[in-house]
Design an enzyme around this catalytic site. Sequence first.
Site, PDB file in Angstrom:
ATOM      1  N   LYS A 191      21.276  17.731 -10.885  1.00  0.00           N
ATOM      2  CA  LYS A 191      21.495  16.858  -9.735  1.00  0.00           C
ATOM      3  C   LYS A 191      21.761  17.728  -8.504  1.00  0.00           C
ATOM      4  CE  LYS A 191      24.298  12.815  -8.397  1.00  0.00           C
ATOM      5  NZ  LYS A 191      25.383  11.893  -8.830  1.00  0.00           N
ATOM      6  N   SER A 214      24.281   7.008  -8.782  1.00  0.00           N
ATOM      7  CA  SER A 214      23.569   7.878  -7.875  1.00  0.00           C
ATOM      8  C   SER A 214      22.752   8.971  -8.557  1.00  0.00           C
ATOM      9  CB  SER A 214      24.559   8.543  -6.912  1.00  0.00           C
ATOM     10  OG  SER A 214      25.439   9.400  -7.626  1.00  0.00           O
ATOM     11  N   SER A 235      28.149   6.832 -11.703  1.00  0.00           N
ATOM     12  CA  SER A 235      26.889   7.453 -11.260  1.00  0.00           C
ATOM     13  C   SER A 235      26.104   8.179 -12.339  1.00  0.00           C
ATOM     14  CB  SER A 235      27.152   8.413 -10.101  1.00  0.00           C
ATOM     15  OG  SER A 235      27.227   7.700  -8.892  1.00  0.00           O
TER      16      SER A 235
END
Lengths: 494, 102
Positions: A79, A154, A178
Amino acid sequence: MIDFSSDATAIRDAVRGRSVKAVEVVAMFVARAHQANAQLHAFHEILEEDAMAQAQAVDAAIAAGRDPGPLAGVPVAVKDNIATRVGHTTCSSKMLANYRSPFDATCIERLQRAGAIVMGKTNMDEFAMGSSTEHCAWGPVHNPWDVSRVPGGSSGGSAVAATASLCGVALGSDTGGSIRQPASLCGCVGFKPTYGRVSRYGLVAFGSSLDQIGPLTRSVRDAALTYAAMAGVDVRDSTSANTVVEDPLGELEHSMKGLRVGVPHQYASQANHEQVNTIVQRAFDRLKAAGATMVPVDLPLTDVGISTYYVIAPAEASANLARFDGVRYGHRSAPRAGDTLDALYARSRGEGFGPEVQRRIMLGTYVLSAGYYDAYYGRALKVRRLIKAEFDKAFTQCDVIAGAASPIPAFRAGGMTDPLQMYLCDVYTVNTNIAGIPGISVPLGCIGVEGTDLPVGLHLQAPAMADAKLLRIARMVEKLHPEAARPPNKYATH
Amino acid sequence: MSTSHALTKEEVSHVATLARLSVPHEQLEVMRGQLAGVLGHVAKLTAIDVTGVQPMTTPFTQINRLDADVPGPCLELADVLRNAPVVEGRFLAVPKVLVDES
């Protein structure tokens, strides 16, 4: 031989057993990632050259007779809010478009030491604020089951990369759901460890008392393997727990006798999608048939989690994001005649941050401002203690608490325009972070929605530091749902 | 708790100043509406009895560790400055901080 259905354990075994070279594994996954990225947009950067260099080092270690580590040759999608020396670390924000980290996050150092290979950086909601990966400065990410739908967020890019086999394993961060919510919407495993289990050094801070790094993978075993390589105390994060990390792999395959599954009636809300409730109930029936006892537990504060979270998380974010001022790093507004330092800060931040990030900074600044601090922030911190106490009490009656990870399956892109409506997607996941306990989403298979198969995840929560036990229970759930291993049609693995 | 009062555009503008965030004038009303919506939802917290409850700032239960106060390896200056938008020599450049009042 390995193929795209291989899990990290199989890749590692093949590389260590010299039946495939790490460079071949990397080439395979990089090619697939490049090809799929046009449709899915999971990656912001695919770091082919850097990944090949890391893979060559792994192959050289094996050739020299050295132990290449428990993740030898496993390509990792990272990420983009986790600092890596290779590539950029942009947090999917214009603010950090050109940022190159001068250091690696601790989790990256540890994964590389274990033989894993950073193959690319994944798209996310800007600064991890969002539940759909639509708030990404580089464009939205698409769900591999139906590209007109969101992957959740996210950590949407990482969830998609793991689900569609564009990487070996992926890394995400979880401040209020997330990792777990996108895992549920995409159909992969998403694990948020106990707060303090994985060092946050090198994770760009959002809500420092809530943030935790964790894996998104195609199997519970891979989640355990990745977690085991990252977990443990770190001198560079004073909130990393200085206690022995229980090995999550040793007893992973051993089903727990006398398992007690806590089921809060608050989790079977009428507001959930009807078929989400149905498939979760089916999972409970299978657990019961396998010998587990379902125990009704009471979590009356479930409903105020979102309110508590949307005071605490923006408050911490507004302080953490103060560092982006256009001076040391990040976007800087073009100079104007008679500029003051304050004007430069405000313009740089107004231009660099997207709308959702600005909203949260404003919200956080408001709840911390004179006159409102006690009414909002002070009160939310007290409710936080009550939420924690409520979990503690429930865990005296059960080993895990189970329910849907998300009240709804993947929704259509652009379908949620009211920020508050989007925030409510996290109703079942925020309290995990508020209490600092571990949580995992395990795929249950798909439900049919408007002619499309959409995955649903079961959310399991356990007491703090019971991560190994949680993974073991997650593995039981996984074994009871063999149909959930089916990849999205367009991303078949054979 | 004064959450019931309506958020004004002037307050939003003031908060933007505190947050060092330049918000275009035409955006203030949109932001006001969205913030008021979230704050309205957050008002649920007022219904909960928190008498005698101690605030919980972190789930972390261990006491902070102190490291020995000895210098360790540092990042390379060039690596760090590489990310700075404007550099003069080995310094970060900013607009004039003190205004000349003469």
